[in-house]
Design an enzyme around this catalytic site. Structure first.
Site, PDB file in Angstrom:
ATOM      1  N   ASP A 164     -12.450   3.714   4.945  1.00  0.00           N
ATOM      2  CA  ASP A 164     -11.639   2.405   4.992  1.00  0.00           C
ATOM      3  C   ASP A 164     -11.890   1.691   6.316  1.00  0.00           C
ATOM      4  OD1 ASP A 164      -9.315   0.477   4.248  1.00  0.00           O
ATOM      5  OD2 ASP A 164      -9.458   1.787   2.572  1.00  0.00           O
ATOM      6  N   HIS A 184      -5.225  -2.328   5.407  1.00  0.00           N
ATOM      7  CA  HIS A 184      -5.895  -1.828   4.197  1.00  0.00           C
ATOM      8  C   HIS A 184      -5.663  -0.284   4.112  1.00  0.00           C
ATOM      9  CE1 HIS A 184      -8.705  -1.246   1.057  1.00  0.00           C
ATOM     10  NE2 HIS A 184      -8.464  -2.331   0.651  1.00  0.00           N
ATOM     11  N   SER A 201      -8.628  -1.683  -4.823  1.00  0.00           N
ATOM     12  CA  SER A 201      -8.460  -0.754  -3.577  1.00  0.00           C
ATOM     13  C   SER A 201      -7.166  -0.019  -3.798  1.00  0.00           C
ATOM     14  CB  SER A 201      -8.225  -1.867  -2.757  1.00  0.00           C
ATOM     15  OG  SER A 201      -9.539  -2.119  -1.966  1.00  0.00           O
TER      16      SER A 201
END
EC number: 3.4.-.-
Length: 548
Positions: free
Chosen positions: A82, A304, A473
């Protein structure tokens, strides 16, 4: 593109929130429709459809309560490829992987794995001097920047036969790039206008009601008897409940983020002259090169990756924050995904790093539509398979039918064979109605394996904070968490068995839903191979059966 985030403003569908304010003076008040039932837990995805009012969670809480309580678990290592993870987060600190063979900060490669001071993982987007890439160009942009000087103004017949395939790629990329520039330009204008109008409308409503915050409690019982204002507040309340936001102020924050993302795409993602790779200092076209990057497992913007990590395995024993899906997990940070499109070389190396350092499951919440070095990625995926590692990949957020459009990493190898150790995941929403398939989610009866909750998912954010994000995601780490839970309680299960159990135990759903990106109603079961949503309770039941 880049992470599997949807465009936040398209996701919200809130650009028309406040035209109702303008019409309130002439429209008679409507009777208030009954509000949808909201789950009591912000982590709705852990709930059970049968026991929790029809909320379409994956039965995590029920599985622990009824099937796993008192049973022994073993540690499972999950790698998160990521943008980085906040290693200081209070709900993640205890569950983060720490390389046991590496001495922190001594500037040496103690374990001789080729990476100096890789305590929490590795960063393939960093330079030896400590600098990091944050923004990157889209793959279409990089390809066009390389091919345009070679083929601009030429015809196919004027190009040597050996170069015609590359010329065709140039034309395809050019068309795709120009379409994205057009879309970005239009969206920027629309989003800016929508944000301005909604901000102005919110301020006007706050003044009219005499309140400082437009949250669901205020909107449900507004301090006014004015029928027009009550009509407006009822409509806004229902919209917030349906989209999972606590307040209109939160919506505006999301809209502002979405507007900034659109600006960033123009400035970086679609900028033919933007190339930050010199920061890394590697040889970008040397696919055999492994020795680059730095030890910064967080990077400049770990939002994220931090959110993804929390979904998988936020501390279940600290009586604080949230609960991760998996109970006895270590999470390794492998930074390879910028704000823009990831490079195939970095993805391949990230997979190899994770596998070589003991990961049993790898979460891959990213994707793109061009893969110029696809063979390198597939070679790494095959390598992971030889080591028994299961990969969980997000399907993407462009509401595309992946049976017609390829997103990478593809569920199939170049030779057409299905990748045996990868699960491709679409995103579902909390209610079993027309909105069950998240509007942004990619889908595909052949190419998408299964769906999992991915709309308004509450998890960890940098700075020991928490909040909702949406995207496939978020759906992928729900599945990675389920895989880790199964591996933890049934350590004998192989990657192939884990995949089979997760897909076979998915809860089939035949609700008529809006096909993502359209108003067309389709059977939810037609959107993926399994036709269902992952379910930990059913997966544990299946894993408990003697013959696997």
């Amino acid at each position: 593109m880049h992470f599997s985030f949807p465009s936040r403003l398209r996701l919200l569908g809130l650009s028309v929130l406040f035209p109702v304010l303008a019409s309130a003076q002439t429209t008679p008040p409507a009777s208030a429709a009954p509000a949808p039932v909201a789950p009591t837990s912000p982590q709705w995805y852990l709930l059970d459809a049968q026991q929790d009012g029809g909320v379409m969670g994956v039965s995590v809480t029920r599985a622990y309560r009824e099937l796993l309580q008192g049973k022994a678990s073993t540690p499972v290592l999950v790698a998160v490829i990521d943008a980085g993870i906040d290693t200081a987060h209070a709900d993640l600190r205890r569950v983060l992987w720490r390389n046991p063979r590496e001495v922190a900060g001594n500037g040496l490669d103690d374990d001789k794995n080729g990476y100096v001071d890789d305590v929490y993982g590795w960063n393939f987007l960093g330079g030896a001097d400590g600098r990091n890439i944050n923004e990157e160009a889209l793959e279409e942009t990089r390809l066009l920047a390389r091919l345009q000087p070679l083929y601009q103004g030429k015809t196919r017949t004027s190009v040597p036969a050996a170069k015609r395939a590359e010329y065709d790629l140039y034309l395809k990329v050019k068309k795709s790039y120009e379409a994205k520039v057009k879309e970005n330009t239009e969206q920027l204008q629309q989003f800016a206008q929508a944000y301005a109008e909604n901000k102005q409308g919110a301020e006007g409503l706050k003044q009219a009601l005499g309140v400082e915050r437009l949250d669901t409690a205020t909107l449900r019982n507004p301090p006014t008897q004015n029928p027009e204002l009550r009509q407006v507040t009822t409509g806004l309340y229902q919209t917030l409940i349906q989209t999972g936001f606590a307040s209109l102020d939160d919506v505006l924050v999301e809209m502002q983020r979405g507007l900034q993302e659109t600006k960033d795409q123009q400035q970086y993602g679609l900028n033919l002259k933007f190339n930050p790779r010199s920061i890394v200092g590697d040889r970008p076209d040397d696919l055999k090169q492994r020795d680059y990057g730095n030890r910064d497992a967080a990077g400049p913007d770990p939002m994220h990756g931090t959110h993804v990590a929390g979904i998988i395995g936020a501390d279940r024993e600290n009586n604080a924050g949230i609960l991760g899906v998996a109970p006895n997990v270590q999470i390794m940070s492998v930074r390879a995904i910028p704000d823009g499109d990831e490079r195939d070389k970095d993805v391949a190396n990230a997979i190899r790093y994770a596998v070589d350092n003991g990961a049993q499951i790898i979460n891959m919440s990213f994707g793109k539509y061009y893969s110029p070095q696809r063979p390198a990625v597939e070679e790494a995926i095959r390598y992971a398979d030889t080591k028994g590692v299961l990969l969980i990949h997000s399907a993407g957020n462009e509401n595309n039918n992946l049976d017609n459009t390829t997103q990478y990493p593809s569920p199939n190898f170049l030779n057409g064979q299905r990748i045996p150790n990868m699960i491709t995941v679409g995103a579902s929403s909390r209610l079993n109605d027309e909105s069950l398939a998240a509007d942004f989610s990619n889908y595909g009866k052949v190419q998408v394996d299964v769906f999992a909750p991915g709309n308004q998912i509450y998890s960890t954010l940098p700075g020991s904070k928490y909040g909702n994000l949406s995207g496939t995601s978020m759906a992928a780490p729900v599945v990675a968490g389920i895989a880790a839970t199964l591996k933890s309680y049934f350590p004998q299960l192989t990657a192939a068995q884990l995949k089979r159990i997760i897909l076979a135990s998915a809860q089939p759903v035949h609700t008529k839903v809006r096909q993502p990106g359209s108003t067309k109603l389709v059977d939810f079961a037609e959107l993926s191979r399994t036709g269902g949503i992952v379910n930990l309770y059913r997966a544990v039941q299946l894993a408990q059966q003697p013959a696997q």
